[in-house]
Design a protein around this motif. Structure first.
Motif, PDB file in Angstrom:
ATOM      1  N   ILE A 216       5.242   2.990  -5.520  1.00 27.19           N
ATOM      2  CA  ILE A 216       4.338   3.773  -4.673  1.00 27.19           C
ATOM      3  C   ILE A 216       3.265   2.861  -4.070  1.00 27.19           C
ATOM      4  N   VAL A 217       2.705   1.970  -4.873  1.00 21.70           N
ATOM      5  CA  VAL A 217       1.686   1.038  -4.375  1.00 21.70           C
ATOM      6  C   VAL A 217       2.282   0.116  -3.309  1.00 21.70           C
ATOM      7  N   ILE A 218       3.476  -0.401  -3.567  1.00 24.56           N
ATOM      8  CA  ILE A 218       4.125  -1.285  -2.588  1.00 24.56           C
ATOM      9  C   ILE A 218       4.425  -0.520  -1.300  1.00 24.56           C
ATOM     10  N   ALA A 219       4.868   0.728  -1.431  1.00 28.09           N
ATOM     11  CA  ALA A 219       5.144   1.534  -0.239  1.00 28.09           C
ATOM     12  C   ALA A 219       3.879   1.763   0.580  1.00 28.09           C
ATOM     13  N   LEU A 220       2.763   2.026  -0.091  1.00 27.06           N
ATOM     14  CA  LEU A 220       1.496   2.222   0.624  1.00 27.06           C
ATOM     15  C   LEU A 220       1.064   0.940   1.331  1.00 27.06           C
ATOM     16  N   LEU A 221       1.272  -0.200   0.691  1.00 32.00           N
ATOM     17  CA  LEU A 221       0.935  -1.472   1.335  1.00 32.00           C
ATOM     18  C   LEU A 221       1.800  -1.709   2.569  1.00 32.00           C
ATOM     19  N   MET A 222       3.090  -1.415   2.465  1.00 37.36           N
ATOM     20  CA  MET A 222       3.986  -1.580   3.613  1.00 37.36           C
ATOM     21  C   MET A 222       3.599  -0.641   4.747  1.00 37.36           C
ATOM     22  N   ILE A 223       3.263   0.597   4.403  1.00 37.51           N
ATOM     23  CA  ILE A 223       2.845   1.563   5.427  1.00 37.51           C
ATOM     24  C   ILE A 223       1.572   1.077   6.118  1.00 37.51           C
TER      25      ILE A 223
END
Length: 291
Positions: free
Chosen positions: A241-248
């Motif tokens: 989830i954290v990695i996805a937020l960073l990518m977004i």
């Protein structure tokens, strides 16, 4: 009432669309609640799973190196792919048949090969001939694969953007005695870039996301580091989830930058205001007021 692309729906069709939309939203909410409850019941959303992200050691050891690797590979690949794409795209529009055929073959070949295969091939080729130091082999392989594939895609975008311009642009350039190269450089490409920009931005986002494929050749990037965090701390869901937020966040920043650049380019290509033109005409031709 008929639209340009489709017939406007009637009352029954509008009601049916509303019902389908409401049902779809309810199903999605139900699925999200069920998935969230199962994750919560298994302890994946507990506060203890998120606590490692409050420590600097996790960020400096895992997350930030992944962010650095992703941004480095994406930035270099985007620049090189843009250069390669514009060269191949203009080459496909060339009036010289050998150049046009050569660029067409290169574009079609690299578009047909999967990105991962090009990354693996470049990685082992560079390793075999010691082209790069060992610590840069994975980065070089990722950049090579992304550059070749996306350069071929951008070449098609450039070709389509130039061909979409009104034919009168090139005809006017010919009437002025401009050569093909001058026409392309001074008239066609500057106009096509503005219209191509949204598609180019979409392709840049694809480059950014495709860096995740590099984990197959041991490249350190965000998604790979997210799985490493999940394996080390037993919190796969919070880590992803954290990695996805960073990518977004990175993708939104790239899109916002491109939107501002597009507006600036459109603003700089506008002609003078009608009142200014009228004022110039009146100053230059005293008889204009009488007319």
């Amino acid at each position: 009432m008929t639209s340009v692309l489709f017939d406007a729906p009637g009352p029954r069709a509008r009601m049916r669309n509303i019902v389908i939309t409401v049902l779809t939203v309810l199903v999605l909410i139900l699925v999200a609640v069920v998935v969230g409850w199962r994750l919560y019941s298994r302890g994946q959303l507990d506060a203890a799973k998120w606590e490692p992200f409050l420590t600097s050691n996790l960020w400096t050891t895992y997350v930030l190196p992944g962010v650095e690797g992703t941004l480095t590979a994406a930035a270099v690949s985007i620049v090189l792919a843009l250069i390669l794409g514009f060269v191949l795209g203009v080459g496909r529009l060339s009036t010289h048949t050998p150049i046009r055929w050569l660029c067409s073959v290169i574009v079609e070949v690299f578009r047909a090969i999967p990105v991962l295969i090009m990354m693996i091939f470049a990685y082992f080729l560079f390793a075999l001939y010691d082209v790069f130091p060992s610590k840069y082999l994975a980065l070089a392989g990722v950049i090579t694969g992304l550059t070749l594939y996306n350069g071929a895609v951008i070449a098609e975008i450039v070709r389509a953007g130039v061909n979409a311009l009104p034919r009168g642009q090139s005809e006017a350039a010919e009437a002025l005695g401009l050569r093909w190269g001058q026409t392309m450089r001074s008239i066609m490409l500057p106009q096509a870039i503005t219209s191509m920009l949204p598609v180019l931005v979409s392709q840049m986002v694809v480059v950014l996301k495709d860096t995740a494929i590099g984990y197959q050749i041991t490249f350190v990037e965000m998604v790979r580091q997210g799985t490493v965090v999940g394996s080390s701390y037993g919190n796969y869901v919070p880590a992803l989830i954290v990695i996805a937020l960073l990518m977004i966040g990175v993708n939104f920043a790239l899109s916002a930058f491109a939107t501002r650049l597009e507006r600036r380019l459109r603003r700089s290509r506008r002609g003078p205001a009608p009142l200014e033109i009228q004022g110039v005409e009146q100053e230059g031709a005293p008889g204009a007021k009488a007319l």
